[in-house]
Design an enzyme around this catalytic site. Structure first.
Site, PDB file in Angstrom:
ATOM      1  N   LYS A  22       0.836  -1.203   0.000  1.00 34.03           N
ATOM      2  CA  LYS A  22       0.000   0.000   0.000  1.00 34.03           C
ATOM      3  C   LYS A  22       0.873   1.256   0.000  1.00 34.03           C
ATOM      4  O   LYS A  22       2.088   1.185   0.143  1.00 34.03           O
ATOM      5  CB  LYS A  22      -0.925  -0.016   1.219  1.00 34.03           C
ATOM      6  CG  LYS A  22      -0.181  -0.084   2.541  1.00 34.03           C
ATOM      7  CD  LYS A  22      -1.123  -0.215   3.725  1.00 34.03           C
ATOM      8  CE  LYS A  22      -0.314  -0.271   5.013  1.00 34.03           C
ATOM      9  NZ  LYS A  22      -1.159  -0.206   6.207  1.00 34.03           N
ATOM     10  N   TYR A  50      18.637  29.228   6.561  1.00 38.76           N
ATOM     11  CA  TYR A  50      17.539  30.045   7.070  1.00 38.76           C
ATOM     12  C   TYR A  50      17.546  30.102   8.594  1.00 38.76           C
ATOM     13  O   TYR A  50      17.827  29.126   9.279  1.00 38.76           O
ATOM     14  CB  TYR A  50      16.195  29.481   6.616  1.00 38.76           C
ATOM     15  CG  TYR A  50      15.868  29.736   5.168  1.00 38.76           C
ATOM     16  CD1 TYR A  50      15.718  31.035   4.691  1.00 38.76           C
ATOM     17  CD2 TYR A  50      15.682  28.674   4.282  1.00 38.76           C
ATOM     18  CE1 TYR A  50      15.399  31.269   3.360  1.00 38.76           C
ATOM     19  CE2 TYR A  50      15.361  28.888   2.952  1.00 38.76           C
ATOM     20  CZ  TYR A  50      15.221  30.189   2.497  1.00 38.76           C
ATOM     21  OH  TYR A  50      14.911  30.423   1.184  1.00 38.76           O
TER      22      TYR A  50
END
Length: 364
Positions: free
Chosen positions: A34, A259
């Site tokens: 899945k 950042y």
């Protein structure tokens, strides 16, 4: 050159299935593929695992994709069907359905099918997610037995909520409940997932449902040591995620990187910029110090993960060059370690690889 690459070793995938079968020779293997084959590619994984006795998927769309490419193996849809149109598709394409709620039983009773359906009755022994309670299950089983739309015998299954916990109390209770409620029911049984496969040999019944272990990844993460040696010895990682160095910079002491200026150089030092970021599925919340593998040696991540890039400390790799491959996880660097550093699980990292990552198949 700028794209990150997920290299899928289909030989390792086949090897892992063979190891599972060897460790549980009396059980049939229901391979869980899945969520796009746990991020490895649904069709790719199904074709590689042709020796599996059946496939498990989450929804009908995944099952139909497999049928469309010619996969003829039994497929069981874990969430079953939700309307008459879906139910008709199940019959037309020979899909097995997990029955977990009364609405599905009602649909079966009122829908005229072109052929009978293979079903598994899901018994909720403590997961408290899908399935009929232990008290409800005998009546539902007897109701399903009378249906002409259902193939006999009916499959009987449960799902373990805590099999990866070294404290076995709750899982042993679940197994006891399952054996008790199914004692007088006739049909193939299925209990274990990957963690249960290792930890509960008494629950290796007719069918096993290996998932994460098929991809060479421990269901216990890095903290459960009872099966660590066996898993490392017998199973191989299938996915290796890598990206290339696109720039090398010499930074001065106290220079910040990335950042937020969250990380600063403790001395004059070289750093490398690597062409991967959270836009590719690398976890944004991976902290400084998270390891990567460069030319066979560990280097630490420094600064925040950006959308398209990360920075790494090159002090241990003075000869690194632009174009060198950096392994983010896989062969030589278990994804379980990265997941632990990022405060998540390996399953999530694998399933979050994005479409801009290039997938390559190898046989090695």
């Amino acid at each position: 050159m700028n794209r990150a690459t997920a290299t899928i070793n289909v030989t390792a995938l086949k090897h892992n299935l063979s190891q599972i079968k060897a460790l549980a020779p009396k059980s049939l293997a229901w391979a869980m593929i899945k969520s796009n084959g746990y991020g490895h590619g649904l069709v790719r994984v199904a074709k590689a695992l042709s020796d599996a006795n059946a496939f498990g998927v989450a929804c009908i769309d995944e099952a139909l994709t497999l049928r469309e490419v010619g996969i003829k193996s039994p497929i069981i849809v874990m969430k079953g069907f939700y309307n008459e149109a879906e139910l008709s598709q199940f019959a037309r394409h020979r899909l097995g359905a997990v029955i977990h709620c009364s609405d599905q039983v009602s649909l079966l009773e009122k829908t005229n099918l072109t052929s009978s359906l293979s079903v598994w009755l899901k018994i909720d022994t403590g997961m408290n997610r899908l399935g009929f309670s232990v008290e409800q299950s005998p009546a539902v089983y007897n109701q399903l037995k009378t249906s002409s739309s259902i193939q006999k015998p009916i499959g009987l299954m449960t799902h373990l909520a805590d099999a990866d916990n070294e404290n076995k109390t709750f899982t042993e209770l679940q197994i006891k409940r399952f054996f008790s409620v199914t004692e007088k029911m006739i049909g193939p049984k299925s209990i274990v997932n990957s963690a249960g496969f290792f930890a509960y040999p008494n629950a290796l019944v007719d069918w096993i449902r290996p998932g994460i272990i098929l991809y060479g990844i421990s269901p216990f993460g890095i903290n459960y040591n009872s099966f660590k040696e066996k898993i490392e010895k017998k199973f191989r990682p299938v996915m290796t995620l890598s990206a290339k160095i696109i720039a090398i910079k010499n930074r001065r002491q106290n220079d910040s990187v990335g950042y937020g200026c969250t990380w600063s150089c403790s001395e004059d030092m070289p750093i490398a910029i690597v062409s991967i970021g959270y836009g590719d599925g690398y976890p944004r919340h991976a902290p400084s110090g998270t390891p990567v593998l460069l030319n066979g040696k560990i280097c630490p991540l420094i600064g925040r993960v950006s959308m398209d890039m990360i920075a790494i400390d090159l002090r241990s790799q003075p000869n690194a060059q632009v174009g060198d491959d950096v392994i983010l996880w896989g062969e030589g660097l278990p994804v379980e370690i990265i997941a632990e550093k990022a405060g998540t699980i390996a399953y999530e990292l694998l399933c979050k690889i994005t479409q801009r990552v290039q997938f390559i198949e190898i046989e090695k």
